[in-house]
Design an enzyme around this catalytic site. Structure first.
Site, PDB file in Angstrom:
ATOM      1  N   GLN A  98     -89.131 -91.793   5.275  1.00  0.00           N
ATOM      2  CA  GLN A  98     -88.325 -91.657   5.832  1.00  0.00           C
ATOM      3  C   GLN A  98     -86.850 -92.859   6.306  1.00  0.00           C
ATOM      4  OE1 GLN A  98     -88.980 -93.133  10.430  1.00  0.00           O
ATOM      5  NE2 GLN A  98     -90.409 -91.261   9.518  1.00  0.00           N
ATOM      6  N   ARG A 283     -86.692 -87.279   6.511  1.00  0.00           N
ATOM      7  CA  ARG A 283     -88.363 -87.226   5.671  1.00  0.00           C
ATOM      8  C   ARG A 283     -88.192 -86.446   4.676  1.00  0.00           C
ATOM      9  NH1 ARG A 283     -88.796 -85.630  11.492  1.00  0.00           N
ATOM     10  NH2 ARG A 283     -90.489 -86.915  12.704  1.00  0.00           N
TER      11      ARG A 283
END
Length: 409
Positions: A98, A283
């Site tokens: 992420q 993400r």
């Protein structure tokens, strides 16, 4: 000065032992316990515990009296919000890969998603908060992570060490342009590969990693990590992306700072984490959760090189982990066996004190005292005077101090 009761977040990647053991509860816990949150985030605010055992949400206290709880300057700078969130992070398995947005990106993204009417708790929401989310993670145990893009020349060497027929053209792509633009091109290519192409390339890469580990090659640690990720997340493009990131092992007391845009992935270990009071996450993969590739590419910073490891700069009796984040500052204090010295903690703004080893006695100027056991934390509003802290029994002790950052202008 009041003790905090803090929420435990039961994410699947969490440990069943680290947080319960820290708090003196039975182990293993019935379910994974991934994070212990200390702060005033609306998603799970701490509760202050009064002398009579009554509790009140820290979020409610701050909202009712922002100047008294945060101080005039902090309340004004952050719109009456506590700007930081402190956590214990206990990773038994890897988290998702992420990155987090800058302040400008967060404000624009939040406003855009509000305008589109996307619920803040929707699975496809990227920006539930209007603020940035820089973070710093400081190891309590050996802590493993991938963070920041490795120097491209070094990555080319790694790719050649595991080269396969299917990988060769991608190695050549980065070798021809070993800079942030080349990393962007290769990263974008890999995370947008059609699934059929990924299903051909990924097994080749994993087989090559197996051979490299068996041969005790130069990049055996990196390859072992790729194999672990490939086993946990088969057919996931994030496994390829992980080849581009620095592989780090932190020892207790060492920390890394993750500014906006830094692509990272925590692998395993227990740490203290401090971050801006935000939950904005873009993400890349290695997760069943929402992945928004175009938005991720807007946010990721492709600057490359080794990730600096922070050890804390001495400031009196404290080790201070300086960053450029205006939202927070983290400090660490240590007492060795037999050391009963009393340390004074000045009150320059809102603070949370967290005990991670031993037992401590916190004494206020008016004589009020709180016993702070391992795994416990205490809230110090800005209106409180300085406090003195010392070990209760002369045994080794450790205290972390979280407060607002010093670069607020």
């Amino acid at each position: 000065m009041e003790l905090l009761r803090n929420a435990v977040r039961p994410y699947a990647w969490g440990s069943r032992t680290a947080i319960p053991e820290l708090q003196g509860r039975p182990v293993p816990a019935p379910h994974p316990e991934a994070e212990l949150w200390m702060g005033a985030h609306p998603g799970d605010p701490s509760h202050v515990v009064g002398p009579d055992g009554t509790e009140r949400s820290l979020l409610e206290l701050v909202e009712a009296d922002p100047v008294g709880q945060l101080g005039e300057r902090c309340a004004g700078r952050w719109g009456g919000r506590l700007p930081f969130l402190l956590k214990i992070l206990a990773a038994e398995e890897p988290l998702s890969m992420q990155a987090h947005p800058s302040a400008a990106q967060a404000a624009e993204g939040h406003e855009r998603e509000e305008r589109l009417g996307i619920p803040r708790d929707a699975a496809n929401r990227n920006y539930p908060d209007p603020t940035a989310k820089p973070e710093l993670v400081c190891a309590l145990t050996e802590f493993h992570a991938l963070a920041g893009f490795r120097d491209p020349q070094r990555t080319v060497k790694l790719l050649k060490a595991i080269e396969t027929p299917g990988l060769a053209k991608y190695t050549g792509l980065l070798e021809a342009q070993p800079d942030p633009a080349g990393l962007r091109a290769l990263f974008t290519t890999w995370i947008t590969l059609p699934q059929a192409s990924l299903d051909e390339l990924l097994p080749e890469v994993l087989d090559a990693c197996v051979r490299h580990v068996a041969d005790h090659g130069e990049f055996a640690v990196e390859c072992r990590t790729i194999l672990e990720l490939g086993e946990a997340h088969p057919r996931d493009a994030g496994v390829l992306a992980a080849l581009l990131l620095n592989r780090l092992t932190l020892r207790a007391g060492e920390a890394i700072y993750l500014p906006a845009g830094n692509l990272h992935l925590y692998l395993s270990g227990t740490a203290v984490e401090i971050l801006a009071n935000s939950d904005n996450i873009l993400r890349c993969g290695l997760t069943p959760k929402h992945v928004d590739v175009p938005e991720l590419l807007r946010v990721v910073d492709f600057a490359c090189g080794e990730m600096p490891v922070h050890h804390g700069e001495c400031a009196g009796e404290m080790a201070v982990y300086h960053t450029d984040a205006p939202e927070f500052e983290l400090s660490r204090m240590e007492w060795q066996d037999g050391d009963a010295a009393e340390l004074v903690v000045d009150c320059t703004g809102p603070q949370i004190l967290l005990c991670t080893a031993g037992d401590l006695l916190v004494t206020a100027a008016d004589g009020e005292q709180v016993e702070l056991r391992r795994g416990q934390s205490v809230w110090l509003p800005a209106a409180d005077p300085a406090v003195a802290v010392r070990p209760l029994d002369g045994a080794r002790a450790q205290l972390f101090r979280a407060t607002a950052g010093t670069c607020e202008d």
